[in-house]
Design an enzyme around this catalytic site. Structure first.
Site, PDB file in Angstrom:
ATOM      1  N   ASP A   8       0.862  -1.177   0.000  1.00  0.00           N
ATOM      2  CA  ASP A   8       0.000   0.000   0.000  1.00  0.00           C
ATOM      3  C   ASP A   8       0.900   1.228   0.000  1.00  0.00           C
ATOM      4  O   ASP A   8       2.032   1.185   0.487  1.00  0.00           O
ATOM      5  CB  ASP A   8      -0.881  -0.040   1.252  1.00  0.00           C
ATOM      6  CG  ASP A   8      -1.671   1.243   1.456  1.00  0.00           C
ATOM      7  OD1 ASP A   8      -2.304   1.715   0.492  1.00  0.00           O
ATOM      8  OD2 ASP A   8      -1.633   1.779   2.585  1.00  0.00           O
ATOM      9  N   ASP A  10      -0.082   5.058   0.738  1.00  0.00           N
ATOM     10  CA  ASP A  10      -0.265   6.073   1.773  1.00  0.00           C
ATOM     11  C   ASP A  10      -0.134   5.485   3.168  1.00  0.00           C
ATOM     12  O   ASP A  10      -0.817   4.515   3.515  1.00  0.00           O
ATOM     13  CB  ASP A  10      -1.636   6.737   1.635  1.00  0.00           C
ATOM     14  CG  ASP A  10      -1.760   7.548   0.357  1.00  0.00           C
ATOM     15  OD1 ASP A  10      -0.755   7.690  -0.354  1.00  0.00           O
ATOM     16  OD2 ASP A  10      -2.870   8.031   0.076  1.00  0.00           O
ATOM     17  N   THR A 113      -2.337   1.089  -4.911  1.00  0.00           N
ATOM     18  CA  THR A 113      -2.903   2.317  -4.367  1.00  0.00           C
ATOM     19  C   THR A 113      -4.206   2.692  -5.054  1.00  0.00           C
ATOM     20  O   THR A 113      -4.462   2.287  -6.198  1.00  0.00           O
ATOM     21  CB  THR A 113      -1.892   3.477  -4.520  1.00  0.00           C
ATOM     22  OG1 THR A 113      -2.499   4.703  -4.115  1.00  0.00           O
ATOM     23  CG2 THR A 113      -1.427   3.617  -5.966  1.00  0.00           C
ATOM     24  N   ALA A 114      -5.025   3.482  -4.364  1.00  0.00           N
ATOM     25  CA  ALA A 114      -6.243   4.014  -4.966  1.00  0.00           C
ATOM     26  C   ALA A 114      -5.938   5.197  -5.868  1.00  0.00           C
ATOM     27  O   ALA A 114      -6.813   5.681  -6.584  1.00  0.00           O
ATOM     28  CB  ALA A 114      -7.229   4.433  -3.878  1.00  0.00           C
ATOM     29  N   LYS A 158      -8.754  -3.596  -4.419  1.00  0.00           N
ATOM     30  CA  LYS A 158      -7.316  -3.877  -4.355  1.00  0.00           C
ATOM     31  C   LYS A 158      -7.050  -5.374  -4.465  1.00  0.00           C
ATOM     32  O   LYS A 158      -6.144  -5.807  -5.181  1.00  0.00           O
ATOM     33  CB  LYS A 158      -6.720  -3.341  -3.052  1.00  0.00           C
ATOM     34  CG  LYS A 158      -6.314  -1.884  -3.104  1.00  0.00           C
ATOM     35  CD  LYS A 158      -5.472  -1.515  -1.900  1.00  0.00           C
ATOM     36  CE  LYS A 158      -5.054  -0.047  -1.956  1.00  0.00           C
ATOM     37  NZ  LYS A 158      -4.247   0.334  -0.789  1.00  0.00           N
ATOM     38  N   ASP A 181      -1.366  -0.286   6.367  1.00  0.00           N
ATOM     39  CA  ASP A 181      -1.596   0.305   7.684  1.00  0.00           C
ATOM     40  C   ASP A 181      -3.059   0.296   8.076  1.00  0.00           C
ATOM     41  O   ASP A 181      -3.397   0.593   9.220  1.00  0.00           O
ATOM     42  CB  ASP A 181      -1.138   1.772   7.672  1.00  0.00           C
ATOM     43  CG  ASP A 181      -2.077   2.624   6.828  1.00  0.00           C
ATOM     44  OD1 ASP A 181      -2.789   3.479   7.392  1.00  0.00           O
ATOM     45  OD2 ASP A 181      -2.140   2.415   5.608  1.00  0.00           O
TER      46      ASP A 181
END
Length: 260
Positions: A8, A10, A113-114, A158, A181
């Protein structure tokens, strides 16, 4: 078949949110008004604080797609240097070291990631990773249409996206690792054989402890200041800020004990 490692972005591979740096770059290039940027950053803060719902996820995707509808692909690509100048100093050296150790063990490393697939791919290229998996947007005649061209890479999206990549590249997900996270990434974490919680939020920490997953902590201060920093980004739209580049340590990393 071999495993892979999925990171991931962020608050896992980097400190804070990549959206802040993209928004600032777009504002500086005249692609976003000051009001639009402030509204977008505030919506991002609210979304992260409140968590996600099906309705909230769709609103987030729609907001992202609407923001680029009618924008030339080349104009967004030209934001890359400015965006990377904000992101790169905030990459966690501990996580980058892990990514490199996975590669050295024969496992390709991907950013998931988005954010847009273009940004994910460019960041992966600069960091010498094996690829970026992000939200794909439809393009026509060199312009973004504002319509999706694949799954929204958030929550179940995802997991769907990494399954697609695994099928295309012959990756064994049971031998793979995933790092995040947030509890929103539980679908991705559960899609692999080796999930790792990185500076986890309360819900992910609970699940990781219950299921015996590896837990990594190294950002206690950053987590306390997250909301303050995010609110400050809204108040200081377009403002500059210097960041101290992290020096990559040269030492035997935490993955040396893993099977190769």
């Amino acid at each position: 078949m071999t495993g892979a490692a999925f990171f991931d972005l962020d608050k896992t591979l980097m400190e804070g949110s990549s959206a802040v740096h993209f928004g600032r770059a777009a504002y500086k290039q005249g692609l976003l008004s000051r009001r639009q940027l402030a509204k977008d950053l505030w919506a991002n803060v609210q979304f992260r604080l409140r968590g996600s719902t099906d309705e909230g996820i769709e609103q987030l995707r729609r907001r992202i797609l609407d923001s680029i509808a009618g924008v030339r692909v080349i104009d967004l690509a030209r934001l890359t240097p400015e965006v990377l100048s904000g992101i790169l100093p905030r990459v966690y050296p501990q996580m980058l070291e892990r990514a490199y150790e996975h590669q050295d063990a024969g496992r390709p490393a991907f950013i998931v990631t988005a954010a847009s697939e273009e940004m994910a791919g460019m960041l992966a290229h600069v960091l010498q990773l094996d690829g970026g998996i992000g939200m794909r947007s439809e393009k026509r005649d060199g312009v973004y249409t504002g319509r999706p061209a694949g799954p929204f890479t958030y929550r179940e999206g995802k997991a769907e996206a990494i399954r697609e990549v695994a099928a295309e590249r012959g990756i064994d997900l049971t031998a793979s690792y995933a790092y995040s996270d947030s509890e929103s990434d539980l679908p991705m974490l559960r899609a692999v054989g080796h999930p790792v919680a990185v500076n986890p939020d309360a819900e992910l920490l609970r699940v990781a402890r219950e299921e015996g997953w590896e837990i990594v902590h190294f950002d206690k201060l950053g987590r306390r200041l997250r909301v303050v920093a995010a609110l400050g980004a809204v108040a200081l739209v377009g403002g500059g800020g210097g960041y101290v580049a992290a020096r990559l340590p040269r030492r035997e990393g935490p993955l040396a004990r893993l099977r190769r």
